[in-house]
Design an enzyme around this catalytic site. Sequence first.
Site, mmCIF file in Angstrom:
data_model
loop_
_atom_site.group_PDB
_atom_site.id
_atom_site.type_symbol
_atom_site.label_atom_id
_atom_site.label_comp_id
_atom_site.label_asym_id
_atom_site.label_seq_id
_atom_site.Cartn_x
_atom_site.Cartn_y
_atom_site.Cartn_z
ATOM 1 N NE ARG A 41 -1.240 2.500 2.787
ATOM 2 C CZ ARG A 41 -0.705 3.616 3.246
ATOM 3 N NH1 ARG A 41 -0.655 4.698 2.474
ATOM 4 N NH2 ARG A 41 -0.170 3.677 4.460
ATOM 5 C CG ASP A 42 3.496 4.191 2.944
ATOM 6 O OD1 ASP A 42 3.128 5.170 2.277
ATOM 7 O OD2 ASP A 42 4.348 4.266 3.838
ATOM 8 C CG HIS A 233 5.331 4.386 9.118
ATOM 9 N ND1 HIS A 233 4.391 3.584 8.494
ATOM 10 C CD2 HIS A 233 6.014 4.991 8.119
ATOM 11 C CE1 HIS A 233 4.522 3.707 7.177
ATOM 12 N NE2 HIS A 233 5.504 4.562 6.931
ATOM 13 C CG HIS A 235 9.364 7.733 5.650
ATOM 14 N ND1 HIS A 235 8.841 8.298 4.508
ATOM 15 C CD2 HIS A 235 8.419 6.866 6.083
ATOM 16 C CE1 HIS A 235 7.637 7.799 4.263
ATOM 17 N NE2 HIS A 235 7.360 6.931 5.212
ATOM 18 C CB CYS A 266 10.319 11.158 1.440
ATOM 19 S SG CYS A 266 9.787 12.599 2.373
ATOM 20 C CG ASN A 275 7.835 3.421 3.842
ATOM 21 O OD1 ASN A 275 7.471 4.010 4.852
ATOM 22 N ND2 ASN A 275 7.090 3.359 2.747
#
Length: 325
Positions: A41-42, A233, A235, A266, A275
């Site tokens: 998804r992300d 979460h 990055h 990003c 990520n």
Amino acid sequence: MAAMRKAVPRRLVGLASLRAVSTSSMGTLPKRVKIVEVGPRDGLQNEKNIVSTPVKIKLIDMLSEAGLSVIETTSFVSPKWVPQMGDHTEVLKGIQKFPGINYPVLTPNLKGFEAAVAAGAKEVAIFGAASELFTKKNINCSIEESFQRFDAILKAAQSANISVRGYVSCALGCPYEGKISPAKVAEVTKKLYSMGCYEISLGDTIGVGTPGIMKGMLSAVMQEVPLAALAVHCHDTYGQALANTLMALQMGVSVVDSSVAGLGGCPYAQGASGNLATEDLVYMLEGLGIHTGVNLQKLLEAGNFICQALNRKTSSKVAQATCKL
């Protein structure tokens, strides 16, 4: 563009015999960490070229085979806004549902929630933020107004016996406001928890955080929300994702989001890495003697598969070190 030469994963030498490092000076680390895989998804949502539905389904099935217990599958958002997620129903219905594995989906509004439930979703996620400007630019409302939107989803979810996970973006910094007050992050997190989110993931959206900032933010949030309900979460924009994650683990957090092959850039930092790579996270956790339930070799194969499909190199350092390009 010239086709990439196929990367052939090498077997990790001595992985099973990795010795846990001494943690006496690191505080008490969790014995087990739940990894929330967000790659499908992300990781894929901002890809310019549409990834075919069969490729998405195969990726998720490979991640299931690797032993990941939570795989965020897709987003039930309008294809007009996120074309990459336009096949959300087909993906959710097409994947193999492994026993003991959760397949949550992102639902930005009530319409998306209803579509997700109709497609068979058993868990959903909602996105909040600790920044007023980010919230305004992202979903065109204030933080308080965003809570009103979430309330409708949470009430519907409670009636349908659907679990809801919350996200708090900009927990360590904002592309518009800069520094974010830990007290503000704590306030938003507490609100989501009180509204019914069973778990809240605190996101370093632009990857500017450092272990010191992570410690300060978590210290504030942990005064308002139970530790067991928190996740991080991170990055890797500034190369701090693993360091920030380790700090969170030292503080007792035992749920970590990551993305296979480090998928997901990003959008606020041109050319920056995105990520935290799941492969790198698993390698670190195994080296610390922390159980994940993930087969790293199978995870590497899943990362190699999606990188070949996207015709790009992996962002995982572990994958780079164990593959012949």
